[in-house]
Design a protein around this motif. Sequence first.
Motif, PDB file in Angstrom:
ATOM      1  N   UNK A 284       0.821  -1.211   0.000  1.00  0.00           N
ATOM      2  CA  UNK A 284       0.000   0.000   0.000  1.00  0.00           C
ATOM      3  C   UNK A 284       0.855   1.262   0.000  1.00  0.00           C
ATOM      4  N   UNK A 285       2.111   1.136   0.341  1.00  0.00           N
ATOM      5  CA  UNK A 285       2.953   2.314   0.553  1.00  0.00           C
ATOM      6  C   UNK A 285       4.212   2.224  -0.311  1.00  0.00           C
ATOM      7  N   UNK A 286       5.085   3.233  -0.188  1.00  0.00           N
ATOM      8  CA  UNK A 286       6.320   3.263  -0.958  1.00  0.00           C
ATOM      9  C   UNK A 286       6.101   3.759  -2.377  1.00  0.00           C
ATOM     10  N   UNK A 287       7.188   3.860  -3.113  1.00  0.00           N
ATOM     11  CA  UNK A 287       7.119   4.377  -4.484  1.00  0.00           C
ATOM     12  C   UNK A 287       6.293   3.528  -5.422  1.00  0.00           C
ATOM     13  N   UNK A 288       6.278   2.212  -5.194  1.00  0.00           N
ATOM     14  CA  UNK A 288       5.406   1.351  -5.998  1.00  0.00           C
ATOM     15  C   UNK A 288       6.118   0.441  -6.971  1.00  0.00           C
ATOM     16  N   UNK A 289       7.456   0.463  -7.009  1.00  0.00           N
ATOM     17  CA  UNK A 289       8.172  -0.385  -7.963  1.00  0.00           C
ATOM     18  C   UNK A 289       7.915  -1.863  -7.724  1.00  0.00           C
ATOM     19  N   UNK A 290       7.919  -2.276  -6.456  1.00  0.00           N
ATOM     20  CA  UNK A 290       7.690  -3.692  -6.161  1.00  0.00           C
ATOM     21  C   UNK A 290       6.296  -4.120  -6.600  1.00  0.00           C
ATOM     22  N   UNK A 291       5.316  -3.273  -6.358  1.00  0.00           N
ATOM     23  CA  UNK A 291       3.950  -3.568  -6.785  1.00  0.00           C
ATOM     24  C   UNK A 291       3.869  -3.666  -8.295  1.00  0.00           C
ATOM     25  N   UNK A 292       4.441  -2.708  -9.001  1.00  0.00           N
ATOM     26  CA  UNK A 292       4.409  -2.737 -10.463  1.00  0.00           C
ATOM     27  C   UNK A 292       5.104  -3.981 -11.002  1.00  0.00           C
ATOM     28  N   UNK A 293       6.234  -4.331 -10.397  1.00  0.00           N
ATOM     29  CA  UNK A 293       6.980  -5.505 -10.866  1.00  0.00           C
ATOM     30  C   UNK A 293       6.155  -6.776 -10.699  1.00  0.00           C
ATOM     31  N   UNK A 294       5.446  -6.879  -9.597  1.00  0.00           N
ATOM     32  CA  UNK A 294       4.605  -8.060  -9.378  1.00  0.00           C
ATOM     33  C   UNK A 294       3.477  -8.132 -10.405  1.00  0.00           C
ATOM     34  N   UNK A 295       2.867  -7.009 -10.682  1.00  0.00           N
ATOM     35  CA  UNK A 295       1.767  -7.002 -11.649  1.00  0.00           C
ATOM     36  C   UNK A 295       2.269  -7.314 -13.051  1.00  0.00           C
ATOM     37  N   UNK A 296       3.424  -6.797 -13.405  1.00  0.00           N
ATOM     38  CA  UNK A 296       3.975  -7.064 -14.731  1.00  0.00           C
ATOM     39  C   UNK A 296       4.424  -8.519 -14.883  1.00  0.00           C
ATOM     40  N   UNK A 297       4.762  -9.145 -13.780  1.00  0.00           N
ATOM     41  CA  UNK A 297       5.182 -10.547 -13.843  1.00  0.00           C
ATOM     42  C   UNK A 297       4.004 -11.501 -13.968  1.00  0.00           C
ATOM     43  N   UNK A 298       2.782 -10.942 -13.896  1.00  0.00           N
ATOM     44  CA  UNK A 298       1.587 -11.771 -14.048  1.00  0.00           C
ATOM     45  C   UNK A 298       1.056 -12.340 -12.750  1.00  0.00           C
ATOM     46  N   UNK A 299       1.520 -11.812 -11.605  1.00  0.00           N
ATOM     47  CA  UNK A 299       1.021 -12.309 -10.315  1.00  0.00           C
ATOM     48  C   UNK A 299      -0.489 -12.108 -10.223  1.00  0.00           C
ATOM     49  N   UNK A 300      -1.170 -13.143  -9.821  1.00  0.00           N
ATOM     50  CA  UNK A 300      -2.639 -13.118  -9.815  1.00  0.00           C
ATOM     51  C   UNK A 300      -3.158 -12.477  -8.536  1.00  0.00           C
ATOM     52  N   UNK A 301      -3.995 -11.453  -8.693  1.00  0.00           N
ATOM     53  CA  UNK A 301      -4.676 -10.814  -7.574  1.00  0.00           C
ATOM     54  C   UNK A 301      -6.167 -10.787  -7.869  1.00  0.00           C
ATOM     55  N   UNK A 302      -6.962 -10.922  -6.839  1.00  0.00           N
ATOM     56  CA  UNK A 302      -8.412 -10.877  -7.028  1.00  0.00           C
ATOM     57  C   UNK A 302      -8.853  -9.462  -7.362  1.00  0.00           C
ATOM     58  N   UNK A 303     -10.043  -9.347  -7.925  1.00  0.00           N
ATOM     59  CA  UNK A 303     -10.591  -8.026  -8.233  1.00  0.00           C
ATOM     60  C   UNK A 303     -10.718  -7.199  -6.956  1.00  0.00           C
ATOM     61  N   UNK A 304     -11.128  -7.841  -5.865  1.00  0.00           N
ATOM     62  CA  UNK A 304     -11.270  -7.121  -4.597  1.00  0.00           C
ATOM     63  C   UNK A 304      -9.930  -6.582  -4.116  1.00  0.00           C
TER      64      UNK A 304
END
Length: 429
Positions: A284-304
Amino acid sequence: MPGVRSGRGRAGRVFLVAASAGCLVGLVGGGFRWCLEHADEWRASVLEAAAGLGAAGRLIPVVLTAGGATVACLIAQRVPHAAGSGIQHVEAVWRQESEARTARLLPTKFVGGVIAIGSGLVLGREGPIVHMGAAIGSAAGRSARLDAEDTRMLHTALGGAGLAVAFTAPLGGLLFVCEELTGTVRPRLVLLTLLGTVTAVAGSQLIVGDGLVLPLPAVPAPPLWMLPVFLLAGMTAGALGAAYSALVVRTLEVCDRLTRVPLPVRAGAIGAGVGALMGFDPLFTGGGDELSERLLSGESLTVAALLLCLAVRFVAGPLSYAAATPGGLFAPLLALGALWGTLTHALASPLLPAGSAGPAAFAVVGMAAVFTGVVRAPLTAVVLVTEMTGAGALLLPLLTACFAATVTADRLGSEPLYDTLRRRMLERA
């Protein structure tokens, strides 16, 4: 011909200064990135240790981020224009609406930015690096006794080199200067930016390496029939970007009215709130690089989960920016765009036939489109995201979505965010 020779000598001198100053921008910017990477690792280890302390451990991230925000705010208060991104100040200097800051700005932005961003505030590294790069360019021009026009060009060109260093995106830095900082293409400015950017990125790679900032697994070019889908995705991203810009400005205006609350106290309170979010989920916090990297790698997250993270970071970004610490907006915007693109794919995928683009492609397109909706620099967005991810196969969807985002944000009456921030800065000077 003495006049011709002196003109050539002057040109050669300014190019030499640009190259030398670019090397320094690369070392400073690379050092800034290195410090932030290690701050992220340290923060993660602190959170891991705090998790083993039970309920009492949840106070640790609150204290950590509140303290970091307070200290960074106190540091920024000592130098005019040190708080916030700094990009609006670089633009104002180019327009001759403000004076360049040099000597005290550099250490203030470096130390304050590392503390603020490293403590977990939702801020980006690019603002401080752009501002420091511009300060180095201006100082180099004055030290070399260049005339005022060449010094102003170096200030702007080396600001673009700073953006290139922040994301290892040399072409993105060049387009940023032409499309966002100046809104013009001048041959001399382009050459200075090219030279400064090349030497700056080369210098930074000695410290942070030459890999992609957000490596994307190989994705095929989406079928042409999907371009209308990306057009619609760009329209929604443009609307989101317009809403985000409005929230940033509105949050600053609300905080301006809290005249009885000292700035460091306000920063500490905001930091405490962000720290509480960090204790719940570090993404939820920080610049967001780790979050972006996970999403670009195809990590599955629920819509919620996507909706929750999007909502939290949508609010936490403007709040963090209102803490009046050094820190930028670009990196959190890219993470927000990756979330929006992934969410768009999750909602649209039941309606799409087999062979459609996957979530990673939508995440990349979302990054560029939301950025465009806020900053209104579509070419910079396309090239920047392509250089960060290596997503050359997605050029057509990126261009389509960024076109739609620009038109949508304009039609909604949203002003480019840095125009608004520059005007606020000048009004408060």
